[in-house]
Design an enzyme around this catalytic site. Structure first.
Site, PDB file in Angstrom:
ATOM      1  N   HIS A  17      32.356  57.560  72.039  1.00  0.00           N
ATOM      2  CA  HIS A  17      31.245  58.302  72.320  1.00  0.00           C
ATOM      3  C   HIS A  17      31.023  59.624  71.622  1.00  0.00           C
ATOM      4  O   HIS A  17      30.052  59.871  71.129  1.00  0.00           O
ATOM      5  CB  HIS A  17      31.151  58.284  73.789  1.00  0.00           C
ATOM      6  CG  HIS A  17      31.023  57.259  74.724  1.00  0.00           C
ATOM      7  ND1 HIS A  17      31.905  56.915  75.664  1.00  0.00           N
ATOM      8  CD2 HIS A  17      30.412  56.227  74.585  1.00  0.00           C
ATOM      9  CE1 HIS A  17      31.799  55.797  76.157  1.00  0.00           C
ATOM     10  NE2 HIS A  17      30.858  55.194  75.574  1.00  0.00           N
ATOM     11  N   LYS A  41      25.585  48.166  89.086  1.00  0.00           N
ATOM     12  CA  LYS A  41      27.094  48.036  88.499  1.00  0.00           C
ATOM     13  C   LYS A  41      27.930  48.914  89.505  1.00  0.00           C
ATOM     14  O   LYS A  41      27.325  50.089  90.167  1.00  0.00           O
ATOM     15  CB  LYS A  41      27.010  48.840  87.305  1.00  0.00           C
ATOM     16  CG  LYS A  41      27.116  47.906  85.980  1.00  0.00           C
ATOM     17  CD  LYS A  41      27.426  48.472  84.960  1.00  0.00           C
ATOM     18  CE  LYS A  41      27.063  47.922  83.640  1.00  0.00           C
ATOM     19  NZ  LYS A  41      27.098  48.923  82.221  1.00  0.00           N
ATOM     20  N   ARG A  90      29.322  48.712  67.958  1.00  0.00           N
ATOM     21  CA  ARG A  90      30.692  48.471  67.391  1.00  0.00           C
ATOM     22  C   ARG A  90      30.858  46.877  67.086  1.00  0.00           C
ATOM     23  O   ARG A  90      31.161  46.675  65.878  1.00  0.00           O
ATOM     24  CB  ARG A  90      31.528  48.256  68.707  1.00  0.00           C
ATOM     25  CG  ARG A  90      31.977  49.562  69.231  1.00  0.00           C
ATOM     26  CD  ARG A  90      32.506  49.892  70.632  1.00  0.00           C
ATOM     27  NE  ARG A  90      31.681  49.425  71.522  1.00  0.00           N
ATOM     28  CZ  ARG A  90      31.632  49.568  72.761  1.00  0.00           C
ATOM     29  NH1 ARG A  90      32.710  50.028  73.252  1.00  0.00           N
ATOM     30  NH2 ARG A  90      30.598  49.155  73.649  1.00  0.00           N
ATOM     31  N   SER A 128      35.379  52.183  77.079  1.00  0.00           N
ATOM     32  CA  SER A 128      35.668  52.624  78.156  1.00  0.00           C
ATOM     33  C   SER A 128      36.283  51.760  79.200  1.00  0.00           C
ATOM     34  O   SER A 128      37.400  52.130  79.683  1.00  0.00           O
ATOM     35  CB  SER A 128      34.591  53.000  79.165  1.00  0.00           C
ATOM     36  OG  SER A 128      33.625  54.060  78.414  1.00  0.00           O
TER      37      SER A 128
HETATM   38  P1  ADP Z   1      26.591  51.239  78.553  1.00  0.00           P
HETATM   39  O1  ADP Z   1      26.976  51.081  79.996  1.00  0.00           O
HETATM   40  O2  ADP Z   1      25.025  51.693  78.807  1.00  0.00           O
HETATM   41  O3  ADP Z   1      26.678  50.432  77.588  1.00  0.00           O
HETATM   42  P2  ADP Z   1      28.699  52.993  77.716  1.00  0.00           P
HETATM   43  O4  ADP Z   1      29.269  53.992  78.079  1.00  0.00           O
HETATM   44  O5  ADP Z   1      29.433  51.772  77.537  1.00  0.00           O
HETATM   45  O6  ADP Z   1      27.380  52.695  78.267  1.00  0.00           O
HETATM   46  O7  ADP Z   1      28.149  52.932  75.976  1.00  0.00           O
HETATM   47  C1  ADP Z   1      27.158  54.070  75.365  1.00  0.00           C
HETATM   48  C2  ADP Z   1      26.870  53.876  74.210  1.00  0.00           C
HETATM   49  O8  ADP Z   1      27.770  53.891  73.114  1.00  0.00           O
HETATM   50  C3  ADP Z   1      26.383  52.037  73.834  1.00  0.00           C
HETATM   51  O9  ADP Z   1      25.472  51.854  73.047  1.00  0.00           O
HETATM   52  C4  ADP Z   1      27.734  51.634  73.344  1.00  0.00           C
HETATM   53  O10 ADP Z   1      27.630  50.741  72.579  1.00  0.00           O
HETATM   54  C5  ADP Z   1      28.055  52.844  72.457  1.00  0.00           C
HETATM   55  N1  ADP Z   1      29.782  53.120  72.277  1.00  0.00           N
HETATM   56  C6  ADP Z   1      30.605  52.969  73.350  1.00  0.00           C
HETATM   57  N2  ADP Z   1      31.948  52.801  72.738  1.00  0.00           N
HETATM   58  C7  ADP Z   1      31.495  53.280  71.286  1.00  0.00           C
HETATM   59  C8  ADP Z   1      32.472  53.287  70.285  1.00  0.00           C
HETATM   60  N3  ADP Z   1      33.779  53.060  70.267  1.00  0.00           N
HETATM   61  N4  ADP Z   1      31.870  53.573  69.197  1.00  0.00           N
HETATM   62  C9  ADP Z   1      30.623  53.642  68.937  1.00  0.00           C
HETATM   63  N5  ADP Z   1      29.550  53.404  69.848  1.00  0.00           N
HETATM   64  C10 ADP Z   1      30.012  53.095  71.024  1.00  0.00           C
END
Ligand code: ADP
Length: 162
Positions: A17, A41, A90, A128
């Site tokens: 992130h 969720k 990703r 995460s």
């Molecule tokens: P959500 O529950 O909305 O998917 P996340 O916190 O999991 O929220 O992710 C927020 C955003 O960050 C999403 O667009 C996700 O694809 C992106 N993201 C998460 N991890 C990575 C990573 N390692 N590299 C690039 N983008 C990421």
């Protein structure tokens, strides 16, 4: 160039992130990082702690503002007077989900554009959910989480829902 909103659950924030946020700061003058809760969720970390963690991890960038939001993303876009949503990609599985979300957001608020940054190769495996799993087994998470928030993440498992 206009401001953008980077929405997510950030449960917890990871280096993946933060990498997206840092790169967005080179493109947008203002990046709102929005911690959104989906009513369907359950989250491991309390929302306030997720906001604290993001504020700590992004304190060095003036362009970043962390906000919490309950409700539809499009209403936050209206509130912040922007139509640009930033997301990170990703895998092809991420792409399918982002396409669906982009269509729904565009239906709810015409003019919304989803701006996607591709994950850098060494961040592609960071998520995460992996961090949550490692914590559960007492494993080292320092490779996945920014150093400034390591302790907040290690000690911040919520005992209640969102
Ligand atoms: P959500 O529950 O909305 O998917 P996340 O916190 O999991 O929220 O992710 C927020 C955003 O960050 C999403 O667009 C996700 O694809 C992106 N993201 C998460 N991890 C990575 C990573 N390692 N590299 C690039 N983008 C990421």
């Amino acid at each position: 160039m206009k401001s953008c909103v980077y929405p997510g659950s950030f449960d917890p924030p990871t280096n993946g992130h933060i990498d997206i946020i840092e790169r967005a700061c080179g493109i947008f003058p203002k990046v709102y990082v929005a911690v959104l809760d989906n009513a369907l969720k359950k989250y491991t970390f309390e929302k306030k702690r997720r906001i604290d963690m993001l504020q700590t991890a992004t304190a060095k960038w003036d362009c970043v503002e962390v906000v919490g939001w309950d409700g539809l993303l499009v209403n936050l876009l209206r509130e912040l007077d922007t139509r640009i949503v930033l997301r990170g990609l990703r895998t092809s599985a991420d792409l399918e989900l982002e396409q669906q979300l982009a269509i729904v957001n565009g239906n709810l608020l015409p003019g919304v554009e989803t701006f996607v940054l591709l994950s850098r190769p060494h961040m592609q495996y960071v998520s995460s959910s992996i961090v949550r799993e490692l914590i559960q087994y007492g494993a080292d998470i320092s490779e996945y989480v920014p150093g400034e928030i390591l302790e907040l993440v290690r000690g911040g498992i919520a005992h209640e829902g969102p």
